[in-house]
Scaffold this motif. Sequence first.
Motif, short mmCIF file in Angstrom:
data_model
loop_
_atom_site.label_atom_id
_atom_site.label_comp_id
_atom_site.label_asym_id
_atom_site.label_seq_id
_atom_site.Cartn_x
_atom_site.Cartn_y
_atom_site.Cartn_z
N GLY A 26 24.69 43.69 46.97
CA GLY A 26 26.11 43.35 46.99
C GLY A 26 26.50 42.52 45.78
N LEU A 27 25.62 41.59 45.41
CA LEU A 27 25.89 40.78 44.21
C LEU A 27 25.90 41.64 42.95
CD1 LEU A 27 23.78 37.61 45.04
CD2 LEU A 27 26.27 37.75 44.89
N ALA A 28 25.03 42.64 42.90
CA ALA A 28 25.02 43.55 41.75
C ALA A 28 26.32 44.34 41.66
CB ALA A 28 23.82 44.49 41.84
N VAL A 29 26.83 44.77 42.82
CA VAL A 29 28.10 45.50 42.82
C VAL A 29 29.24 44.56 42.42
CG1 VAL A 29 29.75 46.78 44.25
CG2 VAL A 29 27.30 47.20 44.49
N LEU A 30 29.21 43.33 42.91
CA LEU A 30 30.23 42.35 42.53
C LEU A 30 30.19 42.11 41.02
CD1 LEU A 30 32.49 40.42 43.36
CD2 LEU A 30 30.73 38.68 43.79
N ALA A 31 28.99 42.03 40.45
CA ALA A 31 28.85 41.86 39.00
C ALA A 31 29.47 43.04 38.26
CB ALA A 31 27.38 41.71 38.62
N ALA A 32 29.21 44.24 38.75
CA ALA A 32 29.78 45.43 38.12
C ALA A 32 31.30 45.42 38.20
CB ALA A 32 29.21 46.69 38.77
N ILE A 33 31.83 45.05 39.36
CA ILE A 33 33.29 45.00 39.52
C ILE A 33 33.89 43.99 38.55
CG2 ILE A 33 35.14 44.29 41.09
CD1 ILE A 33 33.46 45.51 43.38
N MET A 34 33.30 42.80 38.47
CA MET A 34 33.83 41.76 37.59
C MET A 34 33.78 42.17 36.13
SD MET A 34 34.91 38.97 39.22
CE MET A 34 35.88 40.23 39.98
N CYS A 35 32.81 43.00 35.76
CA CYS A 35 32.71 43.45 34.37
C CYS A 35 33.61 44.65 34.08
CB CYS A 35 31.26 43.77 34.03
SG CYS A 35 30.23 42.30 33.95
N VAL A 36 33.97 45.40 35.13
CA VAL A 36 34.83 46.58 34.94
C VAL A 36 36.30 46.19 34.88
CG1 VAL A 36 35.64 48.64 36.16
CG2 VAL A 36 33.22 48.24 35.90
N ILE A 37 36.69 45.17 35.64
CA ILE A 37 38.09 44.76 35.66
C ILE A 37 38.43 44.13 34.31
CG2 ILE A 37 39.80 43.25 36.77
CD1 ILE A 37 38.87 45.36 38.69
N PRO A 38 39.37 44.71 33.57
CA PRO A 38 39.73 44.12 32.28
C PRO A 38 40.25 42.70 32.45
CG PRO A 38 40.64 46.31 32.50
CD PRO A 38 40.10 45.93 33.84
N GLY A 39 39.84 41.83 31.58
CA GLY A 39 40.30 40.45 31.63
C GLY A 39 39.42 39.54 32.45
N THR A 40 38.36 40.08 33.07
CA THR A 40 37.43 39.25 33.82
C THR A 40 36.02 39.51 33.31
OG1 THR A 40 37.02 40.89 35.56
CG2 THR A 40 38.82 39.33 35.92
N ILE A 41 35.22 38.47 33.31
CA ILE A 41 33.82 38.60 32.90
C ILE A 41 32.96 37.77 33.84
CG2 ILE A 41 32.15 38.22 31.08
CD1 ILE A 41 33.96 39.62 29.44
N TRP A 42 31.95 38.37 34.40
CA TRP A 42 30.94 37.65 35.19
C TRP A 42 30.15 36.85 34.18
CZ3 TRP A 42 28.60 38.58 40.28
CH2 TRP A 42 27.32 38.07 40.43
N SER A 43 30.21 35.56 34.22
CA SER A 43 29.58 34.74 33.20
C SER A 43 28.22 34.20 33.62
CB SER A 43 30.48 33.57 32.81
OG SER A 43 31.68 34.07 32.26
#
Length: 163
Positions: free
Chosen positions: A107-124
């Motif tokens: 689930g965390l991996a999917v959340l990371a992917a979502i945060m990196c796909v949404i423009p303007g957000t970056i999983w830091s």
Amino acid sequence: MMRRLFPAPLLSLALVALWLVLTNPYSVGNWLMAVLLSVVVPLLTQSLRPTPVRFSHPWVAFQLFWRVGFDVIEWNWRVLRGTIARAERMPSGGFITVPLDLRDPNGLAVLAAIMCVIPGTIWSEIALDRSALLVHLFHLEDAQREIDLIKNRYERPLMEIFE
């Protein structure tokens, strides 16, 4: 026997489909290569999948997929407007720390992917104990609103799917 040959059956099916789509003529050779890849790749990458995926609630996953798709479109427009804005209306970015209730590594991996796909957000960064997530936003007005948005729109459905 089947589980040993196909440790990740969905991955195997996806590999067959992807190979056949990429190598358009559906010849016997392409089918054999697709089947070979569908057996060999999951076996070779089995150690990269430390925990088995427990996927439940496919309807929630379907809704999350569409929600992310619409968010990508919406945030593309926001980023576009922000990059062409006048100097006095330029968005100011910033970091937020999102407390996490989600603990499943998949689930965390999917959340990371979502945060990196949404423009303007970056999983830091994620805390070592997986209790918090540092996210950079292109346009940050209200930190608490953004934290609530991430938790409600993405984390809650992922918890329902993976936990």
